[in-house]
Write a protein that holds these residues in place. Structure first.
Motif, short mmCIF file in Angstrom:
data_model
loop_
_atom_site.label_atom_id
_atom_site.label_comp_id
_atom_site.label_asym_id
_atom_site.label_seq_id
_atom_site.Cartn_x
_atom_site.Cartn_y
_atom_site.Cartn_z
N ASN A 239 63.51 70.00 82.43
CA ASN A 239 62.31 70.79 82.19
C ASN A 239 61.58 70.28 80.95
O ASN A 239 62.10 69.48 80.17
N LEU A 240 60.38 70.75 80.76
CA LEU A 240 59.53 70.22 79.70
C LEU A 240 60.09 70.50 78.32
O LEU A 240 59.99 69.66 77.41
N GLU A 241 60.69 71.66 78.13
CA GLU A 241 61.24 71.97 76.81
C GLU A 241 62.46 71.09 76.51
O GLU A 241 62.64 70.65 75.36
N GLN A 242 63.28 70.85 77.50
CA GLN A 242 64.38 69.91 77.30
C GLN A 242 63.84 68.54 76.92
O GLN A 242 64.35 67.88 76.02
N PHE A 243 62.81 68.10 77.61
CA PHE A 243 62.24 66.78 77.34
C PHE A 243 61.68 66.72 75.92
O PHE A 243 61.88 65.73 75.21
N ARG A 244 60.99 67.77 75.49
CA ARG A 244 60.44 67.78 74.14
C ARG A 244 61.54 67.68 73.08
O ARG A 244 61.32 67.15 71.99
N SER A 245 62.73 68.15 73.40
CA SER A 245 63.83 68.11 72.43
C SER A 245 64.39 66.71 72.23
O SER A 245 65.18 66.50 71.32
N PHE A 246 63.97 65.74 73.07
CA PHE A 246 64.50 64.38 72.93
C PHE A 246 64.09 63.73 71.62
O PHE A 246 64.77 62.85 71.12
N GLY A 247 62.95 64.13 71.07
CA GLY A 247 62.62 63.82 69.69
C GLY A 247 62.14 62.42 69.37
O GLY A 247 62.00 62.09 68.19
N PHE A 248 61.84 61.59 70.35
CA PHE A 248 61.37 60.24 70.03
C PHE A 248 59.90 60.30 69.59
O PHE A 248 59.19 61.28 69.87
N PRO A 249 59.40 59.28 68.90
CA PRO A 249 58.00 59.29 68.44
C PRO A 249 57.03 59.45 69.62
O PRO A 249 57.13 58.75 70.61
N GLY A 250 56.13 60.43 69.49
CA GLY A 250 55.16 60.67 70.54
C GLY A 250 55.65 61.53 71.68
O GLY A 250 54.94 61.69 72.68
N VAL A 251 56.84 62.14 71.55
CA VAL A 251 57.42 62.89 72.66
C VAL A 251 56.54 64.07 73.07
O VAL A 251 56.43 64.39 74.26
N GLU A 252 55.89 64.72 72.10
CA GLU A 252 55.06 65.88 72.43
C GLU A 252 53.90 65.46 73.33
O GLU A 252 53.56 66.16 74.30
#
Length: 295
Positions: A239-252
């Motif tokens: 899900n999108l919130e899980q993906f946002r938690s990956f934390g790489f530059p530009g993830v948002e």
């Protein structure tokens, strides 16, 4: 006499595809534009027929004027990830102004649509390109401007969304929910751009929305499993919130892109893309030819 086309971002995926496609057409002479003409990729391009390599920087207008002088047209791709700010838009505006000043006939720009009005959140690598697209199309009385809107690349799947669980078992972590998303082999872009330059009366002053396929997560899983055995892939439905938690530059920004994809409001035209490039590859065809990218 051949028409001179300058190709910016020539050592990148999009620009390199355009250089290689145009170099095969004797009606064009190609100026491959890069910030570093001494790189290995630049040297390789210089060995192609009809190609010369030139140095320029989109942040330096004088260098842009120099490489645009005498050109018939130019392919422009801008890079949000180089700065992660609105410098991309400033570069695009300045480029269009320079092209007009230097009497170019046709710009083909790698554009995208406005996303913030749709999801009520900024997706800057889309929104900045949309602003450049608007700026160029608004000047159709001064220069022919075509925006070719790309989708996600097939290449992103093994590069960004392939997570190894154990030997020969992988999760696909792209966050697209149940939506089908447009995608494309980045190497197919060059022939599309070539067709646009060949027929400005048909494709000029327009938005050209291209794609090679439209597939959902389960279809991606099935295609990979068919072509890449004994490896096994499973669509993780991240899900999108899980993906946002990956934390790489530009993830948002990437997460907001996928939020846009999930609205199913992105429009691309696979039939039009086949008209531009008769050798267009589906995702299945591309995987079968590029199994080494998944090793």
């Amino acid at each position: 006499m051949s028409k001179i086309i300058s190709v910016f971002g020539a050592t990148g995926a999009q620009g390199g595809s355009v250089v290689e496609a145009l170099a095969k057409n004797s009606q064009y002479s190609i100026r491959a534009i890069t910030r570093n003409p001494n790189s290995d990729k630049s040297i390789a391009l210089s060995k192609l027929n009809n190609v010369t390599v030139h140095q320029a920087n989109l942040d330096e207008p004088a260098s842009i004027d120099k490489v645009l002088e005498g050109c018939h047209g130019s392919f422009l791709v801008t890079d949000f990830a180089a700065h992660f700010d609105n410098r991309e838009t400033k570069q695009g505006y300045s480029f269009v102004d320079s092209a007009i000043k230097n009497n170019l006939k046709h710009i083909v720009f790698s554009g995208l649509e406005h996303v913030e009005p749709i999801i009520k959140k900024p997706c800057l690598h889309f929104d900045y390109k949309a602003q450049i697209e608007d700026y160029g199309l608004a000047r159709k009385d001064q220069i022919t401007f075509t925006s070719i809107r790309l989708p996600m690349y097939y290449q992103m799947i093994p590069l960004m969304f392939r997570h190894q669980l154990e030997e020969n078992k992988f999760a696909l972590t792209l966050p697209i929910g149940q939506s089908s998303v447009y995608s494309m082999n980045v190497a197919d872009i060059g022939k599309c751009v070539g067709s646009i330059f060949d027929m400005p009366e048909k494709y000029g002053n327009k938005i050209i929305p291209v794609a090679g396929d439209k597939i959902n997560g389960k279809e991606i899983e099935n295609i990979l499993n068919k072509n890449l055995a004994p490896s096994r892939y499973s669509y993780a439905n991240t899900n999108l919130e899980q993906f946002r938690s990956f934390g790489f530059p530009g993830v948002e920004d990437i997460a907001n892109m996928f939020e846009f994809f999930q609205t199913d409001k992105m429009q691309r035209d696979i039939n039009l893309t086949r008209e531009l490039n008769k050798e267009l590859e589906s995702f299945d065809q591309w995987v079968n030819k590029n199994k080494q990218l998944f090793k």
